[in-house]
Design a protein around this motif. Sequence first.
Motif, PDB file in Angstrom:
ATOM      1  N   TYR A 337       0.744  -1.405   0.008  1.00 16.35           N
ATOM      2  CA  TYR A 337       0.067  -0.020   0.070  1.00 16.35           C
ATOM      3  C   TYR A 337       0.767   1.277   0.089  1.00 16.35           C
ATOM      4  N   GLU A 338       1.932   1.202   0.704  1.00 17.82           N
ATOM      5  CA  GLU A 338       2.762   2.397   0.895  1.00 17.82           C
ATOM      6  C   GLU A 338       3.456   2.664  -0.345  1.00 17.82           C
ATOM      7  N   LEU A 339       3.963   1.618  -1.201  1.00 17.71           N
ATOM      8  CA  LEU A 339       4.381   1.727  -2.474  1.00 17.71           C
ATOM      9  C   LEU A 339       3.491   2.331  -3.398  1.00 17.71           C
ATOM     10  N   LEU A 340       2.367   1.689  -3.479  1.00 16.33           N
ATOM     11  CA  LEU A 340       1.384   2.116  -4.405  1.00 16.33           C
ATOM     12  C   LEU A 340       0.869   3.659  -4.227  1.00 16.33           C
ATOM     13  N   CYS A 341       1.055   4.113  -2.933  1.00 18.10           N
ATOM     14  CA  CYS A 341       0.958   5.596  -2.480  1.00 18.10           C
ATOM     15  C   CYS A 341       1.934   6.166  -3.110  1.00 18.10           C
ATOM     16  N   ALA A 342       3.191   5.752  -3.046  1.00 16.67           N
ATOM     17  CA  ALA A 342       4.199   6.536  -3.280  1.00 16.67           C
ATOM     18  C   ALA A 342       4.358   6.660  -4.956  1.00 16.67           C
ATOM     19  N   GLU A 343       3.879   5.910  -5.555  1.00 21.08           N
ATOM     20  CA  GLU A 343       3.925   5.900  -7.139  1.00 21.08           C
ATOM     21  C   GLU A 343       2.744   6.486  -7.814  1.00 21.08           C
ATOM     22  N   GLY A 344       1.815   6.799  -6.855  1.00 21.93           N
ATOM     23  CA  GLY A 344       0.605   7.660  -7.450  1.00 21.93           C
ATOM     24  C   GLY A 344      -0.511   6.791  -7.790  1.00 21.93           C
ATOM     25  N   PHE A 345      -0.577   5.358  -7.400  1.00 20.19           N
ATOM     26  CA  PHE A 345      -1.812   4.688  -7.618  1.00 20.19           C
ATOM     27  C   PHE A 345      -2.636   4.835  -6.722  1.00 20.19           C
ATOM     28  N   VAL A 346      -2.476   5.276  -5.612  1.00 18.69           N
ATOM     29  CA  VAL A 346      -3.615   5.842  -4.778  1.00 18.69           C
ATOM     30  C   VAL A 346      -3.547   7.379  -4.541  1.00 18.69           C
ATOM     31  N   LEU A 352      -7.108   4.115   1.620  1.00 21.35           N
ATOM     32  CA  LEU A 352      -7.998   2.725   1.446  1.00 21.35           C
ATOM     33  C   LEU A 352      -7.379   1.806   2.500  1.00 21.35           C
ATOM     34  N   ASP A 353      -8.164   0.621   2.575  1.00 26.21           N
ATOM     35  CA  ASP A 353      -7.543  -0.303   3.567  1.00 26.21           C
ATOM     36  C   ASP A 353      -6.474  -1.303   2.936  1.00 26.21           C
ATOM     37  N   PRO A 354      -5.333  -1.453   3.427  1.00 27.73           N
ATOM     38  CA  PRO A 354      -4.126  -2.275   2.757  1.00 27.73           C
ATOM     39  C   PRO A 354      -4.616  -3.533   2.403  1.00 27.73           C
ATOM     40  N   ASP A 355      -5.348  -4.183   3.469  1.00 26.96           N
ATOM     41  CA  ASP A 355      -5.780  -5.570   3.077  1.00 26.96           C
ATOM     42  C   ASP A 355      -6.605  -5.852   2.261  1.00 26.96           C
ATOM     43  N   ALA A 356      -7.675  -4.796   1.953  1.00 29.96           N
ATOM     44  CA  ALA A 356      -8.705  -4.827   1.002  1.00 29.96           C
ATOM     45  C   ALA A 356      -7.818  -4.747  -0.282  1.00 29.96           C
ATOM     46  N   VAL A 357      -6.959  -3.767  -0.337  1.00 26.33           N
ATOM     47  CA  VAL A 357      -6.148  -3.668  -1.846  1.00 26.33           C
ATOM     48  C   VAL A 357      -5.474  -4.969  -2.075  1.00 26.33           C
ATOM     49  N   LEU A 358      -4.976  -5.740  -1.110  1.00 26.29           N
ATOM     50  CA  LEU A 358      -4.130  -6.912  -1.185  1.00 26.29           C
ATOM     51  C   LEU A 358      -5.338  -7.809  -1.722  1.00 26.29           C
ATOM     52  N   ASP A 359      -6.301  -8.016  -1.321  1.00 27.28           N
ATOM     53  CA  ASP A 359      -7.264  -8.928  -1.716  1.00 27.28           C
ATOM     54  C   ASP A 359      -7.617  -8.696  -3.123  1.00 27.28           C
ATOM     55  N   TYR A 360      -7.770  -7.216  -3.806  1.00 22.43           N
ATOM     56  CA  TYR A 360      -8.189  -7.090  -4.871  1.00 22.43           C
ATOM     57  C   TYR A 360      -6.915  -7.413  -5.830  1.00 22.43           C
ATOM     58  N   LEU A 361      -5.729  -7.191  -5.504  1.00 26.02           N
ATOM     59  CA  LEU A 361      -4.423  -7.556  -6.462  1.00 26.02           C
ATOM     60  C   LEU A 361      -4.278  -9.027  -6.549  1.00 26.02           C
ATOM     61  N   LEU A 362      -4.602 -10.013  -5.540  1.00 20.28           N
ATOM     62  CA  LEU A 362      -4.261 -11.311  -5.672  1.00 20.28           C
ATOM     63  C   LEU A 362      -4.723 -11.931  -6.782  1.00 20.28           C
ATOM     64  N   PRO A 363      -6.127 -12.091  -6.954  1.00 19.53           N
ATOM     65  CA  PRO A 363      -6.676 -12.698  -8.198  1.00 19.53           C
ATOM     66  C   PRO A 363      -5.881 -12.202  -9.407  1.00 19.53           C
ATOM     67  N   ILE A 364      -5.563 -11.118  -9.436  1.00 22.26           N
ATOM     68  CA  ILE A 364      -4.940 -10.503 -10.945  1.00 22.26           C
ATOM     69  C   ILE A 364      -3.884 -11.133 -11.289  1.00 22.26           C
ATOM     70  N   ILE A 365      -3.062 -11.459 -10.106  1.00 23.68           N
ATOM     71  CA  ILE A 365      -1.623 -11.868 -10.089  1.00 23.68           C
ATOM     72  C   ILE A 365      -1.574 -13.238 -10.007  1.00 23.68           C
ATOM     73  N   GLU A 366      -2.598 -13.899 -10.066  1.00 28.87           N
ATOM     74  CA  GLU A 366      -2.532 -15.447  -9.739  1.00 28.87           C
ATOM     75  C   GLU A 366      -1.463 -16.225 -10.847  1.00 28.87           C
ATOM     76  N   PRO A 367      -1.492 -15.698 -11.979  1.00 33.50           N
ATOM     77  CA  PRO A 367      -0.686 -16.648 -12.825  1.00 33.50           C
ATOM     78  C   PRO A 367       1.077 -16.326 -12.143  1.00 33.50           C
ATOM     79  N   ALA A 368       1.303 -15.656 -11.500  1.00 30.83           N
ATOM     80  CA  ALA A 368       2.609 -15.313 -10.956  1.00 30.83           C
ATOM     81  C   ALA A 368       2.789 -15.982  -9.647  1.00 30.83           C
ATOM     82  N   GLN A 369       1.745 -16.480  -9.163  1.00 35.49           N
ATOM     83  CA  GLN A 369       1.694 -17.405  -7.855  1.00 35.49           C
ATOM     84  C   GLN A 369       2.474 -18.653  -8.059  1.00 35.49           C
ATOM     85  N   VAL A 370       2.368 -19.196  -9.172  1.00 37.31           N
ATOM     86  CA  VAL A 370       2.669 -20.519  -9.499  1.00 37.31           C
ATOM     87  C   VAL A 370       3.762 -20.888 -10.764  1.00 37.31           C
TER      88      VAL A 370
END
Length: 456
Positions: A337-346, A352-370
């Motif tokens: 969340y801090e990194l996204l804020c620093a880069e201007g994504f927030v 925003l709730d950092p945990d909610a942001v993480l939950d939003y991002l995880l499904p998108i990057i599923e291909p990189a998890q495996v």
Amino acid sequence: MSDLPRKAVTRTAKLAALPLGFAGRATWGLGKRIVGESAEIVGRELQQRTAEQMFKVLGELKGGAMKFGQALSVFESALPEEIAGPYRAALTKLQEAAPPMPTRTVHTVLAERLGKDWQELFLEFEDKPAAAASIGQVHRGVWHDGREVAVKVQYPGAGEALLSDLNQLSRFARLLGPLIPGMDIKPLIAELKDRVSEELDYGLEAQAQQAHAEEFVDDPDVVVPAVVHHCDQILITEWIDGVPLSEVISDGTEEQRDRAGQLLARFLFSGPARTGLLHADPHPGNFRLLPGDPDNGEDWRLGVLDFGTVDRLPGGLPTPIGDSLRLTLDGEADTVYELLCAEGFVKESIELDPDAVLDYLLPIIEPAQVDEFTFTRGWMRSQAARVADPRSPAYQLGKQLNLPPAYLLIHRVTLSTIGVLCQLGATVRLREELEEWLPGFAAQEPTDEEGSAAEA
């Protein structure tokens, strides 16, 4: 008579007819329902008629209309299957072909740019175009030194047509929005407009293509044809054969699909690291699958065409992208969340709730998890539905995130590439490519001080 309709009134009338056509077919569909035909049959016919009219108009106009159609085509995987079916054939056709300009016009442009004795530069020149795109068409020939070449000739009036079309399309972007769930059409059109001057400059394209050709000259996986000659409105490069990626998508074997997908991902991430340039037009018409030499143990190779649109990234892809991905996979919600804020994504005005942001991002990057991930239309549709449903938390959070201008083209190229991977249905070792080529993604080795502290 002009070959590429340049009069604003003519092109505007054709494009303006599209939303009117949508409304007319909806009325026609209602009439069919009233007389008793099933909703499923009527819906299928409606989608097919819409696809046929939309892509017929976009293809005929070339220019910005066709450029927009090509940009949309890579997101076909996001459409629900009952809608995507009728569109698929029309989209694929648009990626590979468009009505050609007359031979006399081609000869006129060649004479103006290469000289009246232009034919002496070629041992052979085929008047029938081998391919057509949004601002030019390609002819096959043999250069005077015996090399087979591709001769790209820009349509007269292409610049006016590009801007006119994109301005008109932006006026009814909302009507086109439902074609691709979860995608805002207006920024896409605005970004295409921003790239018009670069796209028309064959000198810039020649520089970008030659930089890639020199870097990949002995590469076992990627082939980029070298530039032979260029001038205003003409670009001549070495010719490469191969199976168009659209044919691999429609008829390729599982081996071809997987290999094409792996190489596409490799080229996307390695290109900026090796050349400082990102190929920014990744629709299937710009790629070929070339057979390697089995005697030398060579596998299929990826041929890459059309460097008219590139993102200039001298340091490669931005390190914060790799950092964010790695930290998201590690579940470091607050740091991400801090990194996204620093880069201007927030934006600063939003919290925003950092945990909610993480939950939003995880499904998108599923291909990189495996280690290995199979991209499918079903997976793409589930992602699109998740962020497009106004009732979902993901939709609400996505509306609050911001896309900084520096990341706009990278974001579109990444989404487009994922769309093509889903069309291929390819199984890809994406994590392997990220670790090799994306700055910041690979697990960081501890420094000497950190290592000493851990031992202590």
